[in-house]
Write a protein that holds these residues in place. Sequence first.
Motif, PDB file in Angstrom:
ATOM      1  N   ALA A 107      -2.716  -8.022   3.166  1.00  0.00           N
ATOM      2  CA  ALA A 107      -1.724  -7.756   4.203  1.00  0.00           C
ATOM      3  C   ALA A 107      -1.067  -6.394   3.984  1.00  0.00           C
ATOM      4  O   ALA A 107      -0.794  -5.663   4.938  1.00  0.00           O
ATOM      5  N   THR A 108      -0.839  -6.034   2.724  1.00  0.00           N
ATOM      6  CA  THR A 108      -0.254  -4.726   2.417  1.00  0.00           C
ATOM      7  C   THR A 108      -1.217  -3.606   2.783  1.00  0.00           C
ATOM      8  O   THR A 108      -0.820  -2.593   3.371  1.00  0.00           O
ATOM      9  N   ILE A 109      -2.487  -3.785   2.476  1.00  0.00           N
ATOM     10  CA  ILE A 109      -3.497  -2.798   2.867  1.00  0.00           C
ATOM     11  C   ILE A 109      -3.524  -2.658   4.383  1.00  0.00           C
ATOM     12  O   ILE A 109      -3.605  -1.544   4.919  1.00  0.00           O
ATOM     13  N   SER A 110      -3.422  -3.772   5.084  1.00  0.00           N
ATOM     14  CA  SER A 110      -3.401  -3.746   6.543  1.00  0.00           C
ATOM     15  C   SER A 110      -2.198  -2.962   7.061  1.00  0.00           C
ATOM     16  O   SER A 110      -2.310  -2.183   8.016  1.00  0.00           O
ATOM     17  N   ALA A 111      -1.047  -3.148   6.438  1.00  0.00           N
ATOM     18  CA  ALA A 111       0.158  -2.420   6.865  1.00  0.00           C
ATOM     19  C   ALA A 111      -0.033  -0.920   6.698  1.00  0.00           C
ATOM     20  O   ALA A 111       0.330  -0.138   7.574  1.00  0.00           O
ATOM     21  N   TYR A 112      -0.612  -0.512   5.578  1.00  0.00           N
ATOM     22  CA  TYR A 112      -0.876   0.918   5.374  1.00  0.00           C
ATOM     23  C   TYR A 112      -1.927   1.435   6.347  1.00  0.00           C
ATOM     24  O   TYR A 112      -1.821   2.550   6.855  1.00  0.00           O
ATOM     25  N   SER A 113      -2.937   0.619   6.621  1.00  0.00           N
ATOM     26  CA  SER A 113      -4.032   1.084   7.483  1.00  0.00           C
ATOM     27  C   SER A 113      -3.568   1.319   8.922  1.00  0.00           C
ATOM     28  O   SER A 113      -4.185   2.096   9.647  1.00  0.00           O
ATOM     29  N   LYS A 114      -2.490   0.662   9.314  1.00  0.00           N
ATOM     30  CA  LYS A 114      -1.982   0.779  10.674  1.00  0.00           C
ATOM     31  C   LYS A 114      -0.834   1.775  10.773  1.00  0.00           C
ATOM     32  O   LYS A 114      -0.174   1.857  11.794  1.00  0.00           O
ATOM     33  N   SER A 115      -0.606   2.523   9.719  1.00  0.00           N
ATOM     34  CA  SER A 115       0.465   3.522   9.732  1.00  0.00           C
ATOM     35  C   SER A 115      -0.126   4.882   9.349  1.00  0.00           C
ATOM     36  O   SER A 115      -1.291   4.994   9.000  1.00  0.00           O
ATOM     37  N   ASP A 116       0.702   5.893   9.404  1.00  0.00           N
ATOM     38  CA  ASP A 116       0.271   7.235   9.022  1.00  0.00           C
ATOM     39  C   ASP A 116       0.616   7.529   7.560  1.00  0.00           C
ATOM     40  O   ASP A 116       0.432   8.648   7.105  1.00  0.00           O
ATOM     41  N   GLU A 117       1.086   6.535   6.848  1.00  0.00           N
ATOM     42  CA  GLU A 117       1.530   6.732   5.460  1.00  0.00           C
ATOM     43  C   GLU A 117       0.347   6.752   4.515  1.00  0.00           C
ATOM     44  O   GLU A 117      -0.718   6.216   4.777  1.00  0.00           O
ATOM     45  N   VAL A 118       0.588   7.342   3.375  1.00  0.00           N
ATOM     46  CA  VAL A 118      -0.367   7.320   2.274  1.00  0.00           C
ATOM     47  C   VAL A 118       0.255   6.479   1.180  1.00  0.00           C
ATOM     48  O   VAL A 118       1.407   6.692   0.810  1.00  0.00           O
ATOM     49  N   ALA A 119      -0.499   5.529   0.685  1.00  0.00           N
ATOM     50  CA  ALA A 119       0.025   4.646  -0.362  1.00  0.00           C
ATOM     51  C   ALA A 119       0.277   5.435  -1.631  1.00  0.00           C
ATOM     52  O   ALA A 119      -0.499   6.304  -2.009  1.00  0.00           O
ATOM     53  N   ALA A 120       1.385   5.131  -2.292  1.00  0.00           N
ATOM     54  CA  ALA A 120       1.698   5.753  -3.576  1.00  0.00           C
ATOM     55  C   ALA A 120       0.760   5.175  -4.622  1.00  0.00           C
ATOM     56  O   ALA A 120       0.433   3.998  -4.607  1.00  0.00           O
TER      57      ALA A 120
END
Length: 123
Positions: A107-120
């Motif tokens: 779910a966290t990966i999905s949240a990042y994939s749907k945003s313009d953010e880059v995971a830390a």
Amino acid sequence: WDWGQLWGHATLTPPAYIGRGAVLTEKLIHALLDAKEEEMNNKTSDVEGTMKTRFEPLCVVAINGLAKSDLAERGRRAQSILDRVEIIFALSGGQEELAPTSKMYNATISAYSKSDEVAATDS
């Protein structure tokens, strides 16, 4: 109530509306995680503590809601929930019922994939 149905019709529900629900769910899960973290820091109980009652589904619902919303920094907000679960798991000494699950990570990966953010990343 089936928690899985909360965001189930996201294609029919405007992301802004989902965002309002996601914010409330996010606040609830952080309050629960605050209580559990305090419990673990104070060693006020053992495995039979307040959070043994399956907080994993609520974490997944909160993170999925963030992923399906139009909220700014939804990836970072989802990551914040996951990070707190990992801390509580470590504080517990590795109690299996407090371990983050693959659903939380997905779910966290999905949240990042749907945003313009880059995971830390950890360096």
